[in-house]
Design a protein around this motif. Structure first.
Motif, PDB file in Angstrom:
ATOM      1  N   ASP A 157      18.814   1.445  12.133  1.00 15.18           N
ATOM      2  CA  ASP A 157      18.032   2.599  11.670  1.00 15.18           C
ATOM      3  C   ASP A 157      16.820   2.869  12.559  1.00 15.18           C
ATOM      4  N   ALA A 158      16.989   2.686  13.845  1.00 15.04           N
ATOM      5  CA  ALA A 158      15.878   2.871  14.786  1.00 15.04           C
ATOM      6  C   ALA A 158      15.797   4.331  15.239  1.00 15.04           C
ATOM      7  N   HIS A 159      14.678   4.641  15.887  1.00 15.64           N
ATOM      8  CA  HIS A 159      14.430   5.995  16.375  1.00 15.64           C
ATOM      9  C   HIS A 159      14.048   5.927  17.852  1.00 15.64           C
ATOM     10  N   LEU A 160      14.699   6.751  18.642  1.00 16.37           N
ATOM     11  CA  LEU A 160      14.374   6.908  20.057  1.00 16.37           C
ATOM     12  C   LEU A 160      13.674   8.254  20.224  1.00 16.37           C
ATOM     13  N   VAL A 161      12.442   8.221  20.752  1.00 15.50           N
ATOM     14  CA  VAL A 161      11.650   9.444  20.896  1.00 15.50           C
ATOM     15  C   VAL A 161      11.441   9.710  22.386  1.00 15.50           C
ATOM     16  N   SER A 162      11.919  10.850  22.842  1.00 19.66           N
ATOM     17  CA  SER A 162      11.801  11.203  24.258  1.00 19.66           C
ATOM     18  C   SER A 162      10.743  12.287  24.432  1.00 19.66           C
ATOM     19  N   TYR A 163       9.818  12.043  25.365  1.00 20.68           N
ATOM     20  CA  TYR A 163       8.757  13.022  25.626  1.00 20.68           C
ATOM     21  C   TYR A 163       8.657  13.376  27.109  1.00 20.68           C
ATOM     22  N   GLY A 164       9.601  12.897  27.901  1.00 21.22           N
ATOM     23  CA  GLY A 164       9.611  13.202  29.326  1.00 21.22           C
ATOM     24  C   GLY A 164      10.906  12.736  29.951  1.00 21.22           C
ATOM     25  N   ALA A 165      11.085  13.110  31.225  1.00 21.34           N
ATOM     26  CA  ALA A 165      12.292  12.713  31.965  1.00 21.34           C
ATOM     27  C   ALA A 165      11.917  12.541  33.425  1.00 21.34           C
ATOM     28  N   MET A 166      11.087  11.549  33.700  1.00 29.44           N
ATOM     29  CA  MET A 166      10.549  11.375  35.036  1.00 29.44           C
ATOM     30  C   MET A 166      11.635  11.097  36.075  1.00 29.44           C
ATOM     31  N   SER A 167      12.741  10.496  35.665  1.00 28.31           N
ATOM     32  CA  SER A 167      13.825  10.216  36.608  1.00 28.31           C
ATOM     33  C   SER A 167      14.634  11.474  36.932  1.00 28.31           C
ATOM     34  N   LYS A 168      14.418  12.540  36.130  1.00 31.52           N
ATOM     35  CA  LYS A 168      15.166  13.798  36.261  1.00 31.52           C
ATOM     36  C   LYS A 168      16.671  13.582  36.075  1.00 31.52           C
ATOM     37  N   LYS A 169      16.998  12.531  35.324  1.00 33.03           N
ATOM     38  CA  LYS A 169      18.396  12.245  35.008  1.00 33.03           C
ATOM     39  C   LYS A 169      18.614  12.418  33.515  1.00 33.03           C
ATOM     40  N   PRO A 170      19.808  12.812  33.104  1.00 32.00           N
ATOM     41  CA  PRO A 170      20.057  13.096  31.687  1.00 32.00           C
ATOM     42  C   PRO A 170      20.020  11.844  30.827  1.00 32.00           C
ATOM     43  N   LEU A 171      19.804  12.080  29.558  1.00 29.64           N
ATOM     44  CA  LEU A 171      19.805  11.004  28.575  1.00 29.64           C
ATOM     45  C   LEU A 171      21.226  10.773  28.097  1.00 29.64           C
ATOM     46  N   SER A 172      21.697   9.539  28.214  1.00 31.09           N
ATOM     47  CA  SER A 172      23.057   9.202  27.809  1.00 31.09           C
ATOM     48  C   SER A 172      23.001   8.037  26.832  1.00 31.09           C
ATOM     49  N   LEU A 173      23.475   8.265  25.607  1.00 25.20           N
ATOM     50  CA  LEU A 173      23.409   7.234  24.569  1.00 25.20           C
ATOM     51  C   LEU A 173      24.807   6.888  24.072  1.00 25.20           C
ATOM     52  N   PRO A 174      25.112   5.608  23.921  1.00 21.15           N
ATOM     53  CA  PRO A 174      26.423   5.200  23.408  1.00 21.15           C
ATOM     54  C   PRO A 174      26.663   5.730  21.995  1.00 21.15           C
ATOM     55  N   THR A 175      27.805   6.289  21.778  1.00 17.67           N
ATOM     56  CA  THR A 175      28.145   6.801  20.447  1.00 17.67           C
ATOM     57  C   THR A 175      28.073   5.695  19.398  1.00 17.67           C
ATOM     58  N   SER A 176      28.423   4.474  19.797  1.00 12.27           N
ATOM     59  CA  SER A 176      28.433   3.349  18.845  1.00 12.27           C
ATOM     60  C   SER A 176      27.061   3.111  18.222  1.00 12.27           C
ATOM     61  N   LEU A 177      25.997   3.400  18.959  1.00 14.75           N
ATOM     62  CA  LEU A 177      24.658   3.198  18.398  1.00 14.75           C
ATOM     63  C   LEU A 177      24.395   4.151  17.237  1.00 14.75           C
ATOM     64  N   HIS A 178      24.937   5.345  17.326  1.00 12.02           N
ATOM     65  CA  HIS A 178      24.770   6.308  16.242  1.00 12.02           C
ATOM     66  C   HIS A 178      25.654   5.951  15.048  1.00 12.02           C
ATOM     67  N   ILE A 179      26.874   5.486  15.332  1.00 12.51           N
ATOM     68  CA  ILE A 179      27.813   5.201  14.248  1.00 12.51           C
ATOM     69  C   ILE A 179      27.453   3.910  13.515  1.00 12.51           C
ATOM     70  N   PHE A 180      27.252   2.850  14.280  1.00 11.68           N
ATOM     71  CA  PHE A 180      27.108   1.533  13.661  1.00 11.68           C
ATOM     72  C   PHE A 180      25.656   1.114  13.420  1.00 11.68           C
ATOM     73  N   LYS A 181      24.715   1.671  14.181  1.00 10.34           N
ATOM     74  CA  LYS A 181      23.307   1.303  13.972  1.00 10.34           C
ATOM     75  C   LYS A 181      22.460   2.449  13.421  1.00 10.34           C
ATOM     76  N   ASN A 182      23.097   3.604  13.240  1.00 11.75           N
ATOM     77  CA  ASN A 182      22.400   4.758  12.671  1.00 11.75           C
ATOM     78  C   ASN A 182      21.181   5.154  13.511  1.00 11.75           C
ATOM     79  N   LEU A 183      21.331   5.096  14.833  1.00 17.31           N
ATOM     80  CA  LEU A 183      20.242   5.487  15.727  1.00 17.31           C
ATOM     81  C   LEU A 183      19.993   6.990  15.622  1.00 17.31           C
ATOM     82  N   THR A 184      18.718   7.350  15.584  1.00 18.58           N
ATOM     83  CA  THR A 184      18.318   8.751  15.595  1.00 18.58           C
ATOM     84  C   THR A 184      17.527   9.026  16.866  1.00 18.58           C
TER      85      THR A 184
END
Length: 387
Positions: free
Chosen positions: A278-305
């Motif tokens: 049930d954690a939360h990832l908060v993005s406020y910048g993208a200094m690397s200029k690369k896209p954000l890629s998150l494993p689907t499993s984190l959303h399904i099994f850990k309820n990541l927001t």
């Protein structure tokens, strides 16, 4: 004949002048700041109309968002100004944009109907794109927030409304954190990252801080530790298979429920895998200029927001009372030395410099910023120009 009066109050010294002109840093088209900005001089402000205040700016930072605004790639767009009469600029056919989104100002004069403000009060901006790279401006009194009478430095006041508010709101707005909880972040040596460390320490939170590896890590590690960082790692450490076990040992098995991201790309993907249920990832910048890629499993099994955060949007969606309360909290922490003023360099545009000389100086500053030659925040101080 130029006359000058010095006014003193506890902790502050003010200077008011007569027979002076104003100066500001403007641009009339988007582009590279080192090429499109320039300094112009314009007449002294008249007395303020009803419900407005005349401000004298004491110190104004150059933030990355200011550069993006001039380039024309920032979502928040400035409004053209029409109250600068200089060489025909400021007309409908020749719009002028005054740079600067953040700054500390002193109230010089108040108009009829203004409540809660008086001459010599210190204020910060409550509206975006008010044109703070100026000696003086006239603004609606609801466009500023009053600061405490004493106890703050100019550098604290000038840098209060962008980075400290971002750090505070990200720590406060997504997870109900209790003393002893842990927060993980990348870009820990950024302006916001350093404030996250300080505010977290003040709240009894522990932080795991990731930074880019460099040849001599010692000075940076010492600096972040002096701010209150609990653990300091590099992005290379994310490849260490034993890291998860180390973090579990550091936290005593407690889940990490908040991660703050200003980098994006693979390092953020790796950090997200260290979060608990049930954690939360908060993005406020993208200094690397690369896209954000998150494993689907984190959303399904850990309820990541996953959230995005933009302080400008927060300001638009919250009441004036909430914004005043936030500024008051931050001011108290600054007065108690729980939040340090950022390391900074003051660039002074003196009254003796012509507009051409001032233009050359400020363009050189932006050229050096683009080359990464300033290791500290740059604060502008524009003096009135004498007639």
């Amino acid at each position: 004949m130029l006359s000058r009066t010095i006014i003193r109050s506890p902790g502050r010294t003010f200077s008011t002048s007569t027979a002076m002109l104003n100066r500001c840093i403007i641009y009339t088209q988007n582009g590279d700041p080192a090429q499109v900005i320039r300094a112009i001089t314009y007449p002294k402000l008249p007395s303020p109309p009803p419900n407005t205040v005349n401000l004298k700016f004491l110190l104004s930072p150059i933030n990355p968002a200011d550069v993006n605004t001039i380039e024309g790639v920032y979502p928040s767009k400035p409004s053209p100004t029409s109250n600068i009469a200089a060489s025909g600029l400021g007309s409908q056919d020749k719009p002028v944009f005054v740079g600067g989104n953040e700054g500390l100002a002193q109230v010089v004069e108040v108009g009829e109907g203004v409540k809660g403000l008086k001459k010599d009060d210190w204020v910060v901006m409550d509206r975006p794109q008010l044109g703070t790279w100026s000696t003086s401006r006239n603004v609606p009194f609801h466009g500023v927030i009053k600061l405490p009478a004493t106890g703050l430095t100019e550098a604290h006041g000038a840098t209060m409304t962008v980075n400290p508010t971002t750090a505070y709101n990200m720590l406060d707005g997504f997870v109900k954190l209790q003393e002893g909880d842990w927060v993980i972040q990348n870009g820990a040596n950024s302006a916001v990252g350093q404030l996250v460390i300080q505010i977290a320490k003040n709240r009894g939170l522990s932080t795991i801080n990731f930074v880019r590896s460099r040849d001599d890590m010692g000075p940076l590690v010492d600096h972040l530790k002096s701010l209150g960082a609990t653990k300091i790692l590099t992005y290379d450490d994310l490849n260490d298979k034993s890291l998860r076990g180390k973090i579990k040992e550091w936290t005593g098995g407690k889940d990490i429920r908040l991660a703050l991201n200003c980098v994006g790309g693979e390092p953020t993907t790796a950090i997200s895998k260290l979060l608990g249920q049930d954690a939360h990832l908060v993005s406020y910048g993208a200094m690397s200029k690369k896209p954000l890629s998150l494993p689907t499993s984190l959303h399904i099994f850990k309820n990541l927001t996953s959230h995005g955060f933009w302080q400008t949007n927060w300001s638009k969606t919250h009441s004036r009372t909430q914004k005043e309360e936030l500024i008051a909290k931050l001011a108290d922490m600054m007065k108690e030395n729980k939040i340090r003023a950022p390391e900074h360099t003051i660039v002074n545009i003196s009254a003796q410099e012509s507009d051409e000389e001032a233009t050359a100086k400020i363009r050189d500053v932006f050229a050096k910023l683009a080359e990464g030659k300033f290791g500290k925040k740059v604060l502008l101080k524009l003096e009135d120009t004498a007639t």
